[in-house]
Design an enzyme around this catalytic site. Structure first.
Site, mmCIF file in Angstrom:
data_model
loop_
_atom_site.group_PDB
_atom_site.id
_atom_site.type_symbol
_atom_site.label_atom_id
_atom_site.label_comp_id
_atom_site.label_asym_id
_atom_site.label_seq_id
_atom_site.Cartn_x
_atom_site.Cartn_y
_atom_site.Cartn_z
ATOM 1 N N TRP A 102 0.808 -1.221 0.000
ATOM 2 C CA TRP A 102 0.000 0.000 0.000
ATOM 3 C C TRP A 102 0.839 1.267 0.000
ATOM 4 O O TRP A 102 0.517 2.240 -0.680
ATOM 5 C CB TRP A 102 -1.008 -0.002 1.151
ATOM 6 C CG TRP A 102 -2.137 -0.956 0.879
ATOM 7 C CD1 TRP A 102 -2.455 -2.072 1.600
ATOM 8 C CD2 TRP A 102 -3.078 -0.903 -0.211
ATOM 9 N NE1 TRP A 102 -3.530 -2.709 1.021
ATOM 10 C CE2 TRP A 102 -3.931 -2.022 -0.081
ATOM 11 C CE3 TRP A 102 -3.277 -0.034 -1.283
ATOM 12 C CZ2 TRP A 102 -4.975 -2.277 -0.981
ATOM 13 C CZ3 TRP A 102 -4.306 -0.285 -2.181
ATOM 14 C CH2 TRP A 102 -5.139 -1.399 -2.017
ATOM 15 N N ASP A 173 -1.427 6.644 6.027
ATOM 16 C CA ASP A 173 -2.556 5.854 5.535
ATOM 17 C C ASP A 173 -2.889 4.819 6.605
ATOM 18 O O ASP A 173 -2.250 3.778 6.698
ATOM 19 C CB ASP A 173 -2.173 5.170 4.217
ATOM 20 C CG ASP A 173 -3.250 4.200 3.735
ATOM 21 O OD1 ASP A 173 -4.318 4.108 4.374
ATOM 22 O OD2 ASP A 173 -3.013 3.540 2.701
ATOM 23 N N LYS A 197 -12.525 -1.226 6.898
ATOM 24 C CA LYS A 197 -11.849 -2.189 7.771
ATOM 25 C C LYS A 197 -12.278 -2.008 9.226
ATOM 26 O O LYS A 197 -12.791 -2.923 9.824
ATOM 27 C CB LYS A 197 -10.334 -2.072 7.632
ATOM 28 C CG LYS A 197 -9.798 -2.758 6.378
ATOM 29 C CD LYS A 197 -9.357 -1.818 5.303
ATOM 30 C CE LYS A 197 -8.994 -2.553 4.019
ATOM 31 N NZ LYS A 197 -8.153 -1.740 3.141
HETATM 32 C C1 LIG Z 1 -7.631 -1.348 1.975
HETATM 33 C C2 LIG Z 1 -6.491 -0.398 1.942
HETATM 34 C C3 LIG Z 1 -6.367 0.575 0.938
HETATM 35 C C4 LIG Z 1 -7.335 0.680 -0.215
HETATM 36 O O1 LIG Z 1 -8.472 1.333 0.206
HETATM 37 P P1 LIG Z 1 -9.593 1.812 -0.843
HETATM 38 O O2 LIG Z 1 -10.577 2.482 0.047
HETATM 39 O O3 LIG Z 1 -10.106 0.578 -1.505
HETATM 40 O O4 LIG Z 1 -8.956 2.744 -1.793
HETATM 41 C C5 LIG Z 1 -5.315 1.465 1.017
HETATM 42 N N1 LIG Z 1 -4.422 1.406 2.022
HETATM 43 C C6 LIG Z 1 -4.497 0.469 2.994
HETATM 44 C C7 LIG Z 1 -3.495 0.450 4.079
HETATM 45 C C8 LIG Z 1 -5.540 -0.453 2.985
HETATM 46 O O5 LIG Z 1 -5.616 -1.387 3.955
#
Ligand SMILES: *Cc1c(COP(=O)(O)O)cnc(C)c1O
Length: 362
Positions: A102, A173, A197
């Site tokens: 990511w 993030d 999540k």
């Molecule tokens: C799931 C995830 C993403 C992607 O998220 P979207 O909302 O589908 O764009 C990005 N970064 C991390 C750390 C994730 O776990």
């Protein structure tokens, strides 16, 4: 149907209490005779809902007064572009710390908008992933911001130490570990997290941003991702995902009702420790992350035999333990044990793993 535990990495399980409440008031929200999905987002009741949701997450996360809370669309991926569009300024470049899928994907997207330097912070120590030094205080101020991903959802690598960026701006993030424990928000310039999540359903994203970082977006920034525009419009420059926002508000209330992040953090620590202790004690399963960097949210493991891994996943699914297949880039297994996963789910998984091991360990 017998009991099912859902280990999906995202969209992930939501507290059953929250789903039950949403179900109970689905066709008649607050005595209106209609659902929350069918009313104006600018109406009095919905505006009260979002105000309360913000107050609740501020209380839960102890968000300082000089930070704004926005609820945006486009997921984390949208922010991979929005962050550089809003934050690249005088210095003209940003630093991305690469710890896995990511963080690397965020850096790749950011390159469309700015000059990006990347530093790899995950090291392979005889097959074990380990995070290296996180002191960037000597270089961070050469950049408009430093970006990292404190929990790499796919590999199950978590970075507990907050990178030292001196007086630089730190952007995180936190899609897969937001609200999993207390953090010192004041160490961050921006925190963002897709909801699917730990916060609720897909379709909405939480952004926590220090006041002074708003208002510097480049001219070509779409209004929906311009932080100043969204701040001034209560995150409603267009019609927001009202149902997703509503479900997040119920999740915040639920977490408050069970004791807030102290309780959540304690439960998460017990769940993760129980599972890792079992994996470490077993002869069949192995986790490939250094102990200090093991994710408390996404627990990855392998048997070492891809065919046996596939059999494990198939038999676990049949036993009601869903979505344990590892991400396609990595294979193996992954148990995502976000806030809403009860300890009973982890215990059921361990029971299954023991029985499978008894049949297959050599
Ligand atoms: C799931 C995830 C993403 C992607 O998220 P979207 O909302 O589908 O764009 C990005 N970064 C991390 C750390 C994730 O776990």
């Amino acid at each position: 149907m017998s009991q099912v535990f859902n280990f999906s990495a995202g969209p992930a399980m939501i507290y059953p209490e929250v789903l039950a409440q949403a179900q109970a008031e689905l066709t008649n929200w607050l005595g209106q005779g209609v659902s929350v999905m069918e009313v104006s987002h600018r109406g009095k009741l919905f505006m009260e809902l979002i105000k309360q949701a913000e107050a609740d997450i501020r209380e839960l996360y102890r968000i300082p007064d000089n930070y704004r809370v926005l609820f945006l669309q486009g997921g984390a991926r949208g922010q991979f572009a929005a962050i550089p569009m809003n934050l690249i300024g005088k210095k003209g470049k940003a630093l991305y710390l690469n710890s896995g899928h990511w963080s690397a994907t965020a850096a790749k997207e950011a390159r469309n908008f700015a000059e990006i330097d990347e530093i790899n912070i995950v090291h392979n120590d005889n097959g074990i992933s380990r995070i290296g030094s996180l002191d960037f205080s000597d270089i961070a101020e050469n950049y408009d911001y430093v970006h990292y991903c404190p929990n790499e959802t796919i590999s199950g690598v978590e970075i507990n130490e907050i990178p030292n960026v001196g007086n630089g701006v730190l952007v995180a993030d936190m899609s897969s570990n937001v609200l999993s424990r207390h953090i010192d928000i004041s160490k961050f310039g921006v925190i963002y997290a897709g909801a699917q999540k730990n916060l609720g359903p897909a379709g909405i994203l939480l952004l926590i941003i220090r006041d002074d970082l708003i208002g510097h977006a480049r001219q070509a920034t779409p209004s929906i991702w311009n932080y100043a525009v969204q701040r001034d419009a209560d995150s409603m420059i267009n019609t927001p995902p009202t149902f997703a926002w509503y479900l997040c508000s119920l999740v915040f209330k639920h977490i408050l009702s069970i004791g807030g992040l102290d309780v959540i953090a304690q439960r998460n620590a017990v769940k993760a420790q129980t599972l890792y202790d079992y994996i470490d004690s077993s002869k069949l399963y192995r986790n490939n992350v250094a102990k200090e960097n093991r994710s408390i949210m996404n627990v990855t493991f392998v048997t070492g035999d891809p065919e046996l891994d596939a059999q494990f996943v198939a038999e676990a699914t049949a036993a009601g333990l869903q979505a344990l297949k590892g991400h396609k880039v990595l294979g193996g297994m992954r148990a995502s044990i976000y806030n809403a996963m009860p300890l009973a789910g982890v215990e059921a998984l361990i029971e299954f793993m023991k029985a499978f091991e008894a049949k297959h360990a050599k």
